[in-house]
Design a protein around this motif. Structure first.
Motif, PDB file in Angstrom:
ATOM      1  N   GLY A 282      17.956  27.000  39.083  1.00 11.96           N
ATOM      2  CA  GLY A 282      19.382  26.783  38.863  1.00 11.96           C
ATOM      3  C   GLY A 282      19.655  26.313  37.452  1.00 11.96           C
ATOM      4  N   MET A 283      20.801  26.720  36.939  1.00 14.15           N
ATOM      5  CA  MET A 283      21.247  26.296  35.608  1.00 14.15           C
ATOM      6  C   MET A 283      22.743  26.085  35.664  1.00 14.15           C
ATOM      7  N   GLY A 284      23.320  25.705  34.530  1.00 14.53           N
ATOM      8  CA  GLY A 284      24.759  25.523  34.484  1.00 14.53           C
ATOM      9  C   GLY A 284      25.483  26.804  34.119  1.00 14.53           C
TER      10      GLY A 284
ATOM     11  N   LEU B 208      10.236  15.923  38.720  1.00 14.16           N
ATOM     12  CA  LEU B 208      11.166  16.227  37.640  1.00 14.16           C
ATOM     13  C   LEU B 208      10.572  17.255  36.668  1.00 14.16           C
ATOM     14  N   TYR B 209      11.314  18.342  36.457  1.00 15.16           N
ATOM     15  CA  TYR B 209      10.937  19.441  35.542  1.00 15.16           C
ATOM     16  C   TYR B 209       9.718  20.248  35.990  1.00 15.16           C
TER      17      TYR B 209
ATOM     18  N   ILE C 112      14.605  21.388  44.516  1.00 13.60           N
ATOM     19  CA  ILE C 112      15.489  20.694  43.565  1.00 13.60           C
ATOM     20  C   ILE C 112      15.742  19.248  43.998  1.00 13.60           C
TER      21      ILE C 112
ATOM     22  N   GLY D 231      13.751  17.061  42.264  1.00 11.35           N
ATOM     23  CA  GLY D 231      13.918  17.159  40.820  1.00 11.35           C
ATOM     24  C   GLY D 231      13.229  18.362  40.205  1.00 11.35           C
TER      25      GLY D 231
ATOM     26  N   PHE E 153      16.736  12.128  32.530  1.00  9.47           N
ATOM     27  CA  PHE E 153      17.833  12.952  33.018  1.00  9.47           C
ATOM     28  C   PHE E 153      17.287  14.003  33.972  1.00  9.47           C
ATOM     29  N   ALA E 154      18.092  14.365  34.972  1.00 14.38           N
ATOM     30  CA  ALA E 154      17.723  15.489  35.826  1.00 14.38           C
ATOM     31  C   ALA E 154      17.772  16.752  34.967  1.00 14.38           C
ATOM     32  N   ARG E 155      16.918  17.702  35.315  1.00 16.75           N
ATOM     33  CA  ARG E 155      16.698  18.870  34.454  1.00 16.75           C
ATOM     34  C   ARG E 155      17.957  19.676  34.138  1.00 16.75           C
ATOM     35  N   ILE E 156      18.723  20.022  35.160  1.00 15.31           N
ATOM     36  CA  ILE E 156      19.865  20.904  34.914  1.00 15.31           C
ATOM     37  C   ILE E 156      20.944  20.161  34.125  1.00 15.31           C
TER      38      ILE E 156
ATOM     39  N   TYR F  75      20.488  17.874  31.943  1.00 16.31           N
ATOM     40  CA  TYR F  75      19.997  17.795  30.563  1.00 16.31           C
ATOM     41  C   TYR F  75      20.415  19.044  29.785  1.00 16.31           C
TER      42      TYR F  75
END
Ligand code: SF4
Lengths: 420, 163
Positions: free
Chosen positions: A138-140, A192-193, A219, A222, B87-90, B92
Motif C-alpha cells: 500500500g502507498m498513498g 516495520l518496513y 500491515i 507495520g 514513523f509507519a512506512r506509508i 513516512y
C-alpha cells in the motif's frame, strides 16, 4: 547471492538480477489500484502532472468500495469523480455498484493479480495479494498518481522476516488466528518496513482464503508486504482466472532473513484482539465475560466464501441474541452469489442477521453499522483503533468469522464450541 | 528551512484513524480535513495551538491506513513538522510526497516535553530544544527523497521527468 521471494520479484521488476535489502530501486508495476477515498486525491494529483494519459488503461483498477453504494452527497461526488476519470481514460478495470466488491477480495477473484506480480495500491491492505506469491504493498494517493502516469514506482528493498508454522490447526482456527497471534507476539510495529514470509507445513495446507486473511494483516504489524510461497493451492486458484502468464518465485534455501520465528500451530487457539490495537490478542477462552452490541462478519480480511461458510456453520438453525445486531457482508458479488446458491444467505437471514451488498461499510466506521458511544462490537475486520467503527468511546474486538458468529448468538465474546 | 514552534506531545502508535477519522474521508478538502485533525487522539484540537507548532510522538506514528488525508490534515491544521521516534512506512512516504516535513529522532522523541519550544532544521536534520538548550540529531533522509523535496514534491518530480 541467494535471495528471498520478495527480493526476486523486486529484482525482476527493476530489470536486474540482484537486489539487496536497503537498496532503492525503480520497479515496473503490473497493476495500480485506487478506491473511492484514495483515488479522488490521486486523480487530482495525476491531473497536475500534465501527462495526458495513464501508462496502461488495462493495468489500473478503480474500485469504489468504502462508502458505496454511496451513503451521502459528498461520497457520491467522490465516486462520480472516479467514474468520470475511468470513462475518460477508458479504464478497463473499473467496478461500479452491482459489479463491485471489496477491492482486496475482488482483484484476486477477477484474475487481476497473479503470482510474481508487483502491485501497488492506494490502500494499506493491498498487501493481501502476497497470498498469491505476489509482491504487493500500500502507498498513498500521490504515489499512485505518479505510478498511473509512469508505470513504475520507487521502492526500498525490505529485509524479510520468516514465520514457520508446524502442526495441525485446532478446530475453528484459521489464517486470521495465526496472524492475530503473530501481531500479538511482535506488536504493531514489530515488522516495520519489513517483508513477512509465511511458511511451513501448516501454511502449505492452508486454503487460499486463509492465506488472504494472513497476508491482509501484514500491515497491522507495520510490514511492507506479506507473502506465502506459491504452490499447488495457488495454482488451483489462479488457473482459469489470471489472464497473463504468471511466475512462481521461491526463496533460496540459504536466503537471509532479519529474523525467523517458529510456531507450533497446534497450540494456537482462536484469537480475539482487544481494543484498541490489533496486538492486544489473546485466546478466546481467556477473553472473560465481554458483552457485545454488534457483530460484523465481512471485510477484506474475512469476507470470502470460506468465511461465509464458517459463519453459517455456527449460525444455521440458531438465533442471534436479542441484544445483538449481526451484520454480514459478503466481499464481492460473486461471493454473495455463491453464498446464496449454497443456502448460506438464507441461514443468515433466518438467524436474524442483516445481510448487505458488498461494501467496506462498518469496517471503517463509514456506514452500514456505525457504533454509538459506549457500544461494543466484535468484527472479523482488521483494525480496532479508537473510533475505527464510529464513536471514539466505542470498542472493537477482532476475531475470526466463527467466533464473531458465536458471539452474536450468545451476546458475549464466545467460542463456537459454546453454542449449544 | 527552519521550523520553530511549541511541542505538542503524543504517545506511541498514533494511528491514521486518530489523526483523521474515516468518517470524514468523504472529502479530500484540506481545510475540512484540518478541522478534524487528531480528533481520535485528543477530544478537540489543543487550545493554544499556534500555526507553526510541532507534533512530537513516540514510535510508529501514522500507523494504519494509507490515507494521504492524514499528513494533509496535519499540514493544513498548521503544524510545521512532525518529530517521532519512528514513523509507519506509508505515512513516512506520504509525508514527503505532500510536503509535510518529518524528523525521525528517538532521542528527541524521548527527551522533549510537552510545551517545550523547538527549532528544527530540515537541511541538517538538527533539532534544538530552545527551552532546555539540548540538541538532537535525526536520522538522515535518503538522498533519493531529498531529490523529491528539492523538486517540490513527488508530482513536480514526475512532471520534470516526463518533460
Ligand atoms: S474492508 Fe476495511 S480494511 Fe478492507 S479495504 Fe475496506 S475499509 Fe479497508
Amino acid at each position: 547471492m541467494p535471495m528471498t521471494i520478495t527480493e526476486k520479484i523486486l529484482a525482476a521488476h527493476a530489470g536486474t538480477d540482484q537486489v539487496v535489502p536497503g537498496e532503492l530501486i525503480n520497479a515496473k508495476v503490473d497493476l495500480v489500484l485506487g478506491n473511492d477515498i484514495t483515488a479522488p486525491v490521486a486523480i487530482k494529483e495525476f491531473n497536475k502532472i500534465g501527462s495526458a494519459d495513464v501508462f496502461d488503461r488495462e493495468r489500473i483498477a478503480l474500485v469504489p468500495d468504502h462508502f458505496t453504494p454511496n451513503k451521502d452527497i459528498k461520497s457520491a461526488e467522490q465516486s462520480k469523480m472516479i467514474r468520470e476519470f475511468a470513462r475518460e481514460h477508458q479504464i478497463v478495470n473499473y467496478f461500479d455498484v452491482g459489479r463491485m466488491g471489496i477491492e482486496h477480495c475482488l482483484l484476486p477473484e477477477q484474475g487481476l493479480v497473479g503470482p510474481g506480480d508487483l502491485v501497488i495500491g492506494a490502500d494499506s491492505h493491498t498487501c493481501t495479494y502476497g497470498a498469491l506469491g505476489a509482491f504487493s504493498t500500500g502507498m498513498g494517493s500521490t504515489d499512485i498518481a505518479a505510478a498511473m502516469a509512469l508505470g513504475y514506482t520507487w521502492l526500498k528493498v525490505p529485509e524479510s522476516i520468516k514465520f514457520v508454522f508446524e502442526g495441525e490447526l485446532k478446530p475453528w482456527v484459521g489464517g486470521k488466528d495465526l496472524i492475530l497471534r503473530i501481531i500479538g507476539d511482535i506488536g504493531v510495529d514489530g515488522a516495520l518496513y519489513k517483508a513477512l514470509e509465511f511458511t511451513g507445513p501448516t501454511i502449505e495446507n492452508l486454503s487460499m482464503d486463509g492465506r488472504f486473511s494472513m497476508c491482509n494483516m501484514a500491515i497491522e504489524a507495520g510490514a511492507k508486504n506479506g507473502l506465502v510461497p506459491p504452490d499447488e493451492i495457488t495454482r488451483a486458484y489462479v488457473e482459469g482466472r489470471y489472464r497473463r502468464p504468471y511466475r512462481f518465485y521461491q526463496s533460496d534455501p540459504d536466503a537471509e532473513y532479519a529474523k525467523v520465528y517458529k510456531y507450533d500451530a497446534s497450540k494456537i487457539e482462536p484469537q480475539v484482539a482487544f481494543p484498541h490495537l490489533p496486538e492486544n490478542s489473546r485466546a478466546v477462552s481467556e477473553a472473560g465475560h465481554v458483552e457485545i452490541d454488534q457483530s460484523v462478519i465481512g471485510s477484506c480480511t474475512n469476507g470470502r466464501i470460506e468465511d461465509m461458510r464458517e459463519a453459517a456453520k455456527v449460525l444455521k438453525g440458531k438465533k442471534v441474541h436479542r441484544n445483538v445486531r449481526l451484520i454480514i457482508l459478503p466481499g464481492t458479488q460473486d461471493i454473495y452469489l455463491q453464498a446464496l446458491e449454497a443456502g448460506l444467505i438464507e441461514a443468515f437471514v433466518r438467524a436474524g442477521a442483516a445481510v448487505s451488498t458488498p461494501t467496506c461499510g462498518p469496517c471503517l466506521g463509514g456506514h452500514m453499522g456505525v457504533l454509538a458511544g459506549g457500544e461494543r462490537c466484535i468484527a472479523t475486520t482488521n483494525r480496532n483503533f479508537v473510533g475505527r467503527m464510529g464513536h471514539i468511546e466505542s470498542e472493537v474486538y477482532l476475531s475470526n468469522p466463527a467466533v464473531a458468529a458465536a458471539s452474536a448468538i450468545l451476546g458475549r465474546i464466545a467460542g463456537p464450541w459454546e453454542v449449544k | 528551512m527552519e521550523f520553530k514552534g511549541r511541542a505538542w506531545k503524543f504517545g506511541s502508535d498514533v494511528d491514521t484513524d486518530a489523526i483523521i477519522p474515516a468518517r470524514y474521508l468523504n472529502t479530500s478538502d484540506p481545510a475540512e480535513l484540518a478541522e478534524h485533525c487528531m480528533e481520535g487522539a485528543v477530544p478537540s484540537f489543543p487550545p493554544g495551538f499556534k500555526n507553526g507548532d510541532i507534533f512530537v510522538a513516540g514510535k510508529n506514528f501514522g500507523c494504519g491506513s494509507s490515507r494521504e488525508h492524514a499528513p494533509i490534515a496535519i499540514k493544513a491544521a498548521g503544524v510545521s513538522c512532525v518529530i517521532a521516534r519512528t514513523f509507519a512506512r506509508i505515512f513516512y512516504r506520504n509525508a514527503f510526497n505532500i510536503g509535510l516535513p518529518i524528523f525521525e529522532s528517538p532521542e528527541a522523541a524521548e527527551d522533549i516535553r510537552d510545551g517545550d519550544e523547538l527549532a528544527a532544521e530540515a537541511g541538517t536534520g538538527i533539532i534544538t530544544n530552545l527551552t532546555t538548550g539540548r540538541i538532537y540529531k535525526s536520522v538522515p533522509v535518503p538522498p533519493f527523497m531529498q531529490e523529491i523535496i528539492t523538486a517540490g514534491g513527488l508530482i513536480s518530480h514526475v512532471s520534470n521527468r516526463l518533460k
